[in-house]
Design an enzyme around this catalytic site. Sequence first.
Site, PDB file in Angstrom:
ATOM      1  N   ASP A 144       0.869  -1.180   0.000  1.00 25.70           N
ATOM      2  CA  ASP A 144       0.000   0.000   0.000  1.00 25.70           C
ATOM      3  C   ASP A 144       0.905   1.229   0.000  1.00 25.70           C
ATOM      4  O   ASP A 144       1.282   1.743   1.053  1.00 25.70           O
ATOM      5  CB  ASP A 144      -0.901  -0.042   1.231  1.00 25.70           C
ATOM      6  CG  ASP A 144      -1.875   1.119   1.289  1.00 25.70           C
ATOM      7  OD1 ASP A 144      -2.088   1.778   0.251  1.00 25.70           O
ATOM      8  OD2 ASP A 144      -2.414   1.375   2.383  1.00 25.70           O
ATOM      9  N   PHE A 170       0.641  -7.004   4.765  1.00 26.74           N
ATOM     10  CA  PHE A 170       0.348  -5.663   4.273  1.00 26.74           C
ATOM     11  C   PHE A 170       1.514  -4.744   4.618  1.00 26.74           C
ATOM     12  O   PHE A 170       1.862  -4.583   5.794  1.00 26.74           O
ATOM     13  CB  PHE A 170      -0.946  -5.131   4.903  1.00 26.74           C
ATOM     14  CG  PHE A 170      -2.133  -5.991   4.602  1.00 26.74           C
ATOM     15  CD1 PHE A 170      -2.937  -5.729   3.504  1.00 26.74           C
ATOM     16  CD2 PHE A 170      -2.423  -7.105   5.381  1.00 26.74           C
ATOM     17  CE1 PHE A 170      -4.019  -6.548   3.205  1.00 26.74           C
ATOM     18  CE2 PHE A 170      -3.493  -7.929   5.093  1.00 26.74           C
ATOM     19  CZ  PHE A 170      -4.309  -7.653   4.004  1.00 26.74           C
ATOM     20  N   LYS A 171       2.099  -4.164   3.599  1.00 23.61           N
ATOM     21  CA  LYS A 171       3.162  -3.182   3.797  1.00 23.61           C
ATOM     22  C   LYS A 171       2.523  -1.799   3.653  1.00 23.61           C
ATOM     23  O   LYS A 171       2.157  -1.393   2.555  1.00 23.61           O
ATOM     24  CB  LYS A 171       4.282  -3.377   2.778  1.00 23.61           C
ATOM     25  CG  LYS A 171       5.457  -2.414   2.931  1.00 23.61           C
ATOM     26  CD  LYS A 171       6.451  -2.617   1.795  1.00 23.61           C
ATOM     27  CE  LYS A 171       7.599  -1.649   1.885  1.00 23.61           C
ATOM     28  NZ  LYS A 171       8.490  -1.741   0.688  1.00 23.61           N
ATOM     29  N   ILE A 172       2.387  -1.110   4.774  1.00 21.42           N
ATOM     30  CA  ILE A 172       1.665   0.160   4.801  1.00 21.42           C
ATOM     31  C   ILE A 172       2.671   1.310   4.739  1.00 21.42           C
ATOM     32  O   ILE A 172       3.463   1.501   5.663  1.00 21.42           O
ATOM     33  CB  ILE A 172       0.781   0.279   6.057  1.00 21.42           C
ATOM     34  CG1 ILE A 172      -0.174  -0.922   6.152  1.00 21.42           C
ATOM     35  CG2 ILE A 172       0.022   1.599   6.047  1.00 21.42           C
ATOM     36  CD1 ILE A 172      -1.139  -1.053   4.986  1.00 21.42           C
TER      37      ILE A 172
END
Length: 308
Positions: A144, A170-172
């Site tokens: 993301d 999830f890589k935020i």
Amino acid sequence: MYNASNARYRGIFPVVPTTFTASGELDLPSQKRCVDFMIDAGSDGLCILANFSEQFLLSDDEREILTKTILEHVAGRVPVIVTTTHFGTTVCAQRSRRAQDMGAAMLMVMPPYHGATFRVGEPQIYEFYAKLSDAVNIPIMIQDAPAAGTPLSAAFLARMAKEIEHVAYFKIETAGAASKLRELIRLGGDAIEGPWDGEEAITLFPDLDAGATGAMTGGGFPDGIRPIIEAHRMGDRDKAYALYQQWLPLINYENRQGGILTAKSLMAEGGVIACEAPRHPWPEMHPDVRAGLIETAKRLDPLVLRWA
């Protein structure tokens, strides 16, 4: 209920830079030394072919060569995430299946995007990840990141985690990452196997406070960042904060000054790789910025300057 202990992968998984010769060819001997250094520096795993790997400057054949070369050279010492982003669903699925067959532990994939304006809506993004999941049997990390220009709400990400089998990490990297991580964990519960931090660790400490269990940083100094993560995980916030404060000037140099060339400049300075040049047309780092980077690094004495 979210349970961080259920994660298959956690810790620091820095991005491996792609090494070129001065004339722009792949430099595979340097590539192997780069990987060896990053493992020796304490990386829990690695990520290849990401944006910080200059993936957008590589041909499809070169992607295959790099994936095969690196996975064979790592030889299971650490898990390797392979980035397989592509606008086309079928192409992305094919890339991903090949990476899995070569030994990838996880896939990292941005939502479909191209250029400044070509985007698709949530229904197509959902179908994209669902079809990708159907094609593989290893975890998928959704990246993301602002580069995609595609808004991905925490609610939408949590829904995909709950409904799409292999979407679990999830890589935020968006603004307000800590708040988004908290909301993602609240909404997704145990479907969120890996809420991760990105952006070269510039937001690492608040993201760890928010529940991040992994960090995908630049590859130049994992020996500096890993102790921050470990201290925080052990509940010693004072130690984690002190270490973060110590390394923040170098983190800032990578995130705000040197960018994607930072790791290669550090590795070239330390003799890990032969050449730090990017591939044309990406501009080289300004010499004054490079000088400031090296000066800042020398104050911290990271392994990259001593490993070779």
